[in-house]
Motif scaffolding. Structure first.
Motif, short mmCIF file in Angstrom:
data_model
loop_
_atom_site.label_atom_id
_atom_site.label_comp_id
_atom_site.label_asym_id
_atom_site.label_seq_id
_atom_site.Cartn_x
_atom_site.Cartn_y
_atom_site.Cartn_z
N UNK A 1349 0.84 -1.20 0.00
CA UNK A 1349 0.00 0.00 0.00
C UNK A 1349 0.88 1.25 0.00
N UNK A 1350 1.91 1.22 0.84
CA UNK A 1350 2.79 2.38 0.95
C UNK A 1350 3.43 2.67 -0.40
N UNK A 1351 3.90 1.58 -1.08
CA UNK A 1351 4.51 1.76 -2.40
C UNK A 1351 3.54 2.45 -3.34
N UNK A 1352 2.33 1.94 -3.36
CA UNK A 1352 1.33 2.50 -4.27
C UNK A 1352 1.12 3.98 -3.96
N UNK A 1353 1.04 4.31 -2.67
CA UNK A 1353 0.83 5.70 -2.29
C UNK A 1353 2.00 6.55 -2.79
N UNK A 1354 3.24 6.04 -2.57
CA UNK A 1354 4.42 6.79 -3.01
C UNK A 1354 4.37 7.03 -4.51
N UNK A 1355 4.01 5.94 -5.20
CA UNK A 1355 3.90 6.01 -6.66
C UNK A 1355 2.95 7.14 -7.06
N UNK A 1356 1.82 7.20 -6.36
CA UNK A 1356 0.81 8.22 -6.71
C UNK A 1356 1.38 9.62 -6.44
N UNK A 1357 2.04 9.77 -5.27
CA UNK A 1357 2.62 11.09 -4.94
C UNK A 1357 3.60 11.48 -6.04
N UNK A 1358 4.43 10.50 -6.46
CA UNK A 1358 5.53 10.82 -7.38
C UNK A 1358 4.99 11.15 -8.77
N UNK A 1359 4.17 10.26 -9.31
CA UNK A 1359 3.79 10.39 -10.72
C UNK A 1359 2.44 11.00 -10.97
#
Length: 1440
Positions: A1349-1359
């Motif tokens: 979940x954290x990865x996905x959230x980071x991904x969203x923040x980044x891209x």
């Protein structure tokens, strides 16, 4: 699979489950068992119901002959207890042809009587309007009381014709009554008014009709359609406690009016000339269409006549509509009647039979809505004729109660059919007698019965009504002056009732007691007794030939009485003793002196005045010059009590004797070991001796890990069959054994055998009270623990017989004990002649040390006359008397040092879970603790280190103490109130007790003030007299002062409060709970509406809110002994893992219970609950649902709609509904249970944690995550509070919460909770345990999910928006996984086992069983304690 049945019966009397008994019974059993249910007839309810209704005018005992089955089977058949063969009666089908109806098939059994077919027809929708008919086969009329198998030519497919018969006056009355019952069949007013054994049931409101059928309809889990939101007041943390939901509106009860008025006409009875035309009586009716009609009931049927209200014209009208049944007549006259009557009958037959069958004893509801009072001819007629028994339709025919009660006792009891017949007759007569006595008592207090001594002062008056003798609980002629006056006169009837109950349970042939019922009504206590033939014609002095009429001044004895009472002395532990009479002659007695023996004119030997059957309680009987044991003195005893009749309970005597028996065996064993050691060598003796001393106490803890810890402290919770009578706090104890077993001697002691739970305080308690029992024993037995194996010997020794049915192998490992046992047996067997003197000395020493009355065997009995004022003993028995005094002191100390601590321990480990006053009282009584010790129990809890875990218990105790004090005050308060001011007085009292309104002012009824002068003369007719408005001056502060001082003087407990609000504040009570408790105790019925207790501007109650005052009734509850044997063997089988055999035995028990009690009884309720649990475990969910539905309905009807048992039944039913895919029903049931529990004991109770876990899980299953969390987190908080924070229950709670957080994708919280759970598992059961492993796996999984979940959230923040999002797995829980968790928290565990595992498991279980000699299983027979079978398989699944 293995189950943990938390469920065992509500009542377990001491009938012992020994195989010997059962084997002896088997042959009979085969012939008698009747198939539990016939095929339902076309209308959809089982044909049995009519029979169960007992609905006929005559409930003849011929019905019972259906048990007699097909002749005696060969007694030599294989009578192996494991194969109980249930032979179904081969039923057959007959065709029934009724006039104007299609022929239909009816399944019947050869044992049935013709009358039962009548009942079925009167209950069926299409034939219910007929009452006066005969059944004919080939033109021959069948005899009503013939068994079907005795009728020639009746076979499969025979056609029975229903033929209308001419009416008689009696038949016409029965017909009108039956039609009125049909019209009122959905009307709950009889249940609210507490008449005719009707009572309330609300289950159908929550299940929308019958569960069985709806199961098929609502299968698929239609989650969208379920509305899961509970009402606000049910949510955790809500402070609102509304009263209205207690009785939800049942839509069926909206009355469908068929007739406006149906009443007897004023023209009755018909004049002579009309009688000769066949007129039987006249009826007057008003139809819904407002048509006034007058009807003649004639021998040919019913027709319209031409009379009006004021003119008599009996000629038939034109048209006269002559019809054989009133229903046919009315259907022709009134279209509305026809339409509504048909609809009404459709609804009636759709209701569950258990909603309409009468209960055996009346149950009263403490709340009721405002019911419209309608015209009712039958009720009016009943009020003016004394309706006295079955033949209710013949006014003035009284029953000879004494003759009925005694003849039923005399019935044969050699084999099972005979015993069933006998017990059924006894039970029926008892419940009829209790009902008649209650009616009579109410009539006496209401002033409707003429006294037999009308000239005397009202308190002194006595009454006879319906062959029952009534006396008031006042000290007449200073009879009790030395014992405490009126207080003693008030206590004596209940003591006497306990005596009657005890002698009745021993059931000695030839010894008779009186039918006795004690009724409290409007502040008065009335004792109702059956009348000994001839006693009224003689003076008491002449008739008493045994005992004393003046408390021991003059005493007489009689050989026959001594012989009869000798038979009761062993089971009741009464010692034969001599007393001196006024001439200083020694007279031998085998009971207390007050016990009087009178031979009636019928030649029977009666005993009465059994108020001192059990020995006095020295803690509450200060005697000059007598010093109590240090244990009692330290607690501030002896204390002055209101009266000198305080005696020990039978349960305590049993427990004390058990405890002494264990000591006896231990001492003999130790001495034998020492002797043996001495023989071997002097040197070895020292070492050996020290090791054995240590070894013995240690043994249980090494060998039977759970036996020692748990069974030793169950403190005979089963000794009383407590649970059965939450209502009547029943206390049988050696109860039913005798009837069932072969010889009087072996069985009367069946009690100790059956309950090896004893009550010796094991390690845990010993520490709290180092000075165990008497100083002498302390040094011999360092620690008192139970080892199961010793127990069966008790009976062997006590009975002087040496067959101990349950001898296991394990015990022989304990050398000394085995030897002691042999020795004790041989001593008993051969008068000790062939035994070496040393061994005899061993037994002698042990006997002396434990206070046995015999020197060669263990036998403890009490002399009930010790410390009775006025009783003197001969010089030569001084020694004996000294011993007896010591024994009484020990027993009083035992109550304080063992029983109270063991009760508290049981509450700590949740094997006792009282929820309200009644269940608390029961828990005390089961352990032999009288209610007068309530203050001590509360103080003990207060000083316990684990007080926080007993908060619920303390709160219930305080509430019970306060309401009991209020009840004492209310009693005397009511005696000064005249009838016209009753509702005003009661509402004023409740305002002072509960309302926050500071100056509650009583409203005197206006008319009373006006007519004060005229009333002067008539006033003393009401018992009591006195100033009639004194009650109005009571103020809240004065009432609470009185409550505080009553608590101090009666319970020696200090309450710190000056008004209701302070109590609520300080002790955390709820006003609604206090209102419920006081209403139930005092018999008050209040209007159901929302009361504002906390308003400071107006009082909570007005006189309009008080609807009724009911009698509070205590009576004997006869038991079905054989059914119990089956029930208990069934339980034993289940515990050994033989589920199927257990199930069959329990079905069989259910059958026998139905045979004795009819369809409704608390014990049947327990039976059904266990049965449904077994059905569930064996995978038959549908059957489980059907049985549990019956259990809930029965519990509501027999115990009350908000009784703690009913709450538990609701929870079980919800589980089975969920398993059947009926999710919304399951939720409704759980919400109902939660509402009731909030009402009864508030939110802070360990049982609430289980309920909330259930609700939370179901909500999780239907994806209501936020709601689910509220309940689960509340459960977690409660579990952490009541089970130590490190308990496995708490770990499980954490896991459940974590699962919901996972479903919400809140992984951080989920991890946090699962970690907590994991830590507990690791510390409690170790890393290797599968629970710990599961938890650790789940932690890994959660961590992965959280990381993803954290990865996905980071991904969203980044891209931003064009991030490539991995699909995350959010799983809605599957129903199966939810069900699995539900099963776990409710203690049901399915273990997939291979054949080999099963064999090992059985062997292991049997080994343990032998070790603890069913100690554990008996302990479990109380309803609250879970039967922890998983423990036995070393599976610590969430069971602490």
């Amino acid at each position: 699979m293995v189950s943990k049945t938390d469920d065992i019966p509500v009542s377990v009397p001491n009938c012992n489950v020994n195989t010997v008994d059962l084997a002896g019974e088997t042959p009979d059993r085969k012939e008698t068992t009747k198939a539990p249910h016939k095929d339902p007839c076309a209308c959809g309810h089982s044909a049995d119901t009519a029979v169960m209704n007992g609905g006929g005018a005559h409930d003849h005992s011929e019905e019972e002959s259906k048990q007699n089955g097909g002749g005696d089977t060969d007694g030599g058949e294989d009578s192996n207890e494991q194969e109980v063969i249930v032979i179904q009666d081969t039923g057959f089908t007959v065709k029934i042809q009724a006039p104007g109806a299609e022929p239909f098939d009816l399944q019947v059994s050869p044992q049935e009587m013709v009358q039962e077919i009548h009942q079925v027809l009167m209950d069926r929708e299409d034939t219910c309007h007929r009452t006066c008919f005969s059944l004919q086969l080939d033109g021959n009329v069948l005899d009503n009381f013939a068994e079907l198998k005795s009728i020639e030519g009746l076979q499969e497919g025979s056609l029975l014709k229903v033929v209308e018969e001419p009416y008689t006056v009696r038949e016409a009355r029965i017909h009108v009554r039956h039609i009125r019952d049909l019209l009122k069949s959905l009307d709950p007013s009889d249940a609210y008014n507490g008449v005719d054994c009707n009572s309330l049931s609300f289950l159908s409101v929550f299940t929308d009709g019958d569960l069985g059928d709806s199961g098929k309809r609502k299968k698929g889990s239609d989650l969208e359609q379920i509305d899961c939101t509970p009402p606000e007041h049910i949510l955790p943390g809500s402070k609102e406690r509304p009263l209205l939901p207690l009785q939800p509106q049942n839509k069926d009860w909206k009355p469908m009016q068929c007739l406006k008025v149906l009443t007897m006409s004023g023209w009755n009875p018909p004049p002579g000339n009309r009688k000769m035309h066949g007129d039987l009586m006249y009826l007057y009716m008003v139809t819904v269409e407002e048509r006034h009609i007058s009807i003649t009931a004639s021998t040919r049927g019913f027709y319209l006549n031409q009379s009006t209200t004021y003119t008599f014209n009996p000629k038939p009208a034109n048209p006269s509509f002559l019809s054989h049944s009133l229903v046919e007549l009315l259907s022709q006259i009134s279209p509305a009647f026809k339409k509504n009557f048909t609809a009404l009958q459709k609804k009636r037959v759709q209701r569950h039979p258990f909603e309409r069958i009468a209960t055996p004893f009346q149950v009263y509801s403490w709340t009721a809505p405002q019911v419209d009072h309608t015209m009712d001819c039958v009720r009016a007629e009943d009020a003016y004729t004394s309706r006295l028994g079955y033949e209710e339709h013949i006014p003035g025919q009284t029953r000879d109660w004494n003759e009925e009660l005694q003849t039923t006792r005399e019935l044969a009891r050699k084999n099972l059919p005979e015993r069933l017949l006998r017990e059924r007759a006894i039970f029926k007569v008892h419940s009829d007698f209790a009902a008649a006595a209650t009616r009579g008592s109410v009539a006496v207090i209401d002033g409707n019965v003429m006294a037999i001594n009308p000239g005397e002062e009202t308190r002194m008056q006595m009454f006879i009504w319906n062959n029952i003798f009534f006396s008031l609980g006042f000290d007449v002629r200073d009879h009790y002056r030395e014992l405490g006056g009126d207080a003693a006169a008030h206590a004596a009837p209940t003591n006497d009732l306990n005596g009657v109950r005890a002698y009745g349970a021993v059931d000695v042939e030839g010894l008779y007691t009186l039918g006795t019922v004690v009724v409290d009504y409007r502040g008065y206590r009335v004792t109702a007794q059956s009348i000994i033939p001839g006693i009224l014609e003689r003076e008491q002095e002449q008739s008493v030939i045994y005992g004393s009429i003046d408390f021991g001044k003059t005493v007489v004895s009689h050989g026959k009485y001594l012989e009869l009472l000798e038979k009761t002395s062993r089971p009741l532990k009464v010692q034969r003793h001599d007393v001196l009479n006024e001439k200083d002659e020694s007279v031998e007695l085998c009971s207390s002196v007050e016990c009087k023996g009178i031979i009636g004119n019928d030649g029977r030997h009666y005993i009465l005045d059994l108020l001192r059957t059990f020995p006095p309680d020295l803690n509450f009987l200060p005697v000059e010059g007598e010093e109590l044991s240090p244990e009692s003195v330290r607690q501030g005893f002896p204390r002055q009590h209101r009266h000198r009749l305080a005696c020990l309970r039978q349960e305590l005597i049993e427990a004390f004797v058990e405890h002494r028996y264990l000591l006896f065996m231990k001492m003999a064993a130790l001495q034998l070991m020492q002797q043996k050691a001495n023989k071997e060598s002097k040197m070895a003796a020292l070492t050996e001796n020290s090791s054995t001393e240590a070894a013995i106490p240690a043994l249980p803890s090494t060998e039977t890990p759970d036996a020692s810890a748990e069974s030793s402290e169950t403190s005979t919770e089963t000794l009383t069959d407590g649970k059965s009578d939450a209502v009547q706090t029943e206390t049988t104890s050696t109860s039913d054994a005798p009837r069932a077993a072969a010889t009087e001697a072996t069985t009367t002691e069946a009690a100790p055998k059956a309950e090896p739970t004893t009550d010796s305080p094991s390690a845990a308690t010993t520490t709290t009270n180092a000075s165990q029992a008497t100083p002498t024993e302390d040094n011999v037995v360092p620690m008192v623990t139970t080892n199961g194996p010793l127990l069966p010997i008790a009976t062997a020794i006590q009975n002087g017989e040496c067959e101990s049915p349950l001898e296991g192998k394990a015990e022989d490992s304990i050398l000394g004990l085995a030897q002691a046992k042999e020795l004790a047996e041989s001593l008993a067997a051969e008068d000790g002649s062939g035994i070496d003197p040393k061994s005899r000395e061993v037994v002698l020493n042990a006997c002396k040390a434990v206070g046995s009355i015999s020197n060669t065997s263990f036998d403890i009995r009490f002399n009930p006359d010790i410390f009775s004022p006025g009783v003197r003993f001969p010089e030569d028995s001084a020694d004996d008397i000294q011993k007896q005094k010591q024994l009484l002191k020990d027993a009083a100390a035992f109550l304080m040092s063992c029983q109270i601590p063991s009760l508290v321990k049981d509450c700590l480990d949740h094997s006792a879970l009282p929820m309200d006053g009644a269940t608390l009282t029961e828990a005390l009584h089961q352990r032999g603790i009288n209610i007068r010790y309530l203050g001590n129990v509360l103080e003990f809890v207060d000083k316990t280190p684990a007080k926080a875990q007993l908060e619920h218990f303390y709160r219930i105790g305080i509430s019970e103490l306060i309401t009991r004090c209020a009840k004492h005050i209310f009693k005397t308060y009511l005696q000064g109130v005249e009838l016209s001011a009753l509702s005003a007085a009661v509402s004023h009292f409740l305002n002072c007790f509960l309302s926050s309104f500071p100056d509650a002012v009583a409203h005197l009824p206006a008319d009373e003030l006006v007519s004060r002068r005229k009333n002067r003369k008539r006033r003393n007719r009401v018992p009591g007299g006195g100033d009639n408005t004194a009650w109005a001056s009571l103020t809240p502060s004065e009432l609470w002062k009185n409550i505080v001082s009553e608590a101090q003087s009666y319970y020696h407990f200090t309450l710190y409060c000056e008004n209701a609000d302070q109590v609520v504040e300080k002790y955390g009570l709820q006003k609604i709970t206090l209102l419920r408790e006081i209403s139930i105790k005092a018999g008050i019925q209040i209007l159901i509406k929302e009361y504002n207790f906390d308003s400071r501007h107006k009082p909570a109650f007005t006189e309009e809110d008080i609807l009724n005052i009911f009698p509070v009734v205590k009576h004997v509850n006869p038991k079905a002994s054989d059914a119990f044997h089956f029930f208990q063997s069934g339980q034993a089988k289940v515990q050994q893992g033989y589920l199927k055999e257990g199930c069959e035995l329990i079905n069989e028990a259910l059958n026998l219970f139905n045979n004795v009690y009819g369809a409704m009884h608390v014990e049947i309720c327990a039976c059904l609950r266990l049965l449904s649990r077994l059905n569930y475990i064996m995978g038959d969910h549908h059957e489980a649902l059907s049985n549990q539905q019956k259990a809930v309905l029965m519990s509501e009807r027999v115990l009350g709609i908000e009784h703690p048992n009913t709450i538990q039944e609701y929870m079980h039913l919800a589980l089975y509904c969920f398993a059947n895919g009926q999710l919304s029903t399951a939720l409704k049931l759980l919400y109902r249970a939660r509402y009731l529990m909030l009402m009864v004991c508030g939110e802070d109770h360990p049982e609430m944690a289980l309920l909330d876990s259930n609700i939370g899980l179901v909500l999780h299953g239907v994806m209501e995550y936020d709601l689910s969390l509220r309940f689960l987190e509340n459960a977690l908080a409660l579990n952490s509070k009541y089970h130590l924070p490190r308990s496995l229950k708490v770990a499980l709670s954490h896991h459940l919460v974590a699962r919901v957080y996972e479903s919400k994708a809140d992984f951080r919280s989920a991890l946090q909770h699962e970690k907590e759970g994991y830590t507990i598992y690791k510390n409690q059961v170790g890393e290797a345990h599968e629970k710990t492993k599961e938890s650790s796996e789940y932690l890994k999984y959660l961590t992965q999910q959280a990381v993803a979940l954290q990865r996905t959230m980071n991904e969203i923040y980044k891209n931003g928006s064009n991030a490539s999002i991995m699909p995350l797995k959010f799983t809605a829980p599957s129903m199966a996984s939810v069900l699995e968790q539900l099963n776990i928290i409710n203690g049901i565990i399915f273990i997939p086992l291979s054949q080999k595992d099963l064999e090992n498991l059985k062997a292991e279980v049997q080994r343990r069983q032998l070790l603890q000699e069913s100690g554990k299983s008996m302990e479990e027979l109380t309803v609250d304690s879970p039967l922890e079978l998983e423990d036995k398989i070393s599976m610590d699944v969430n069971v602490d």
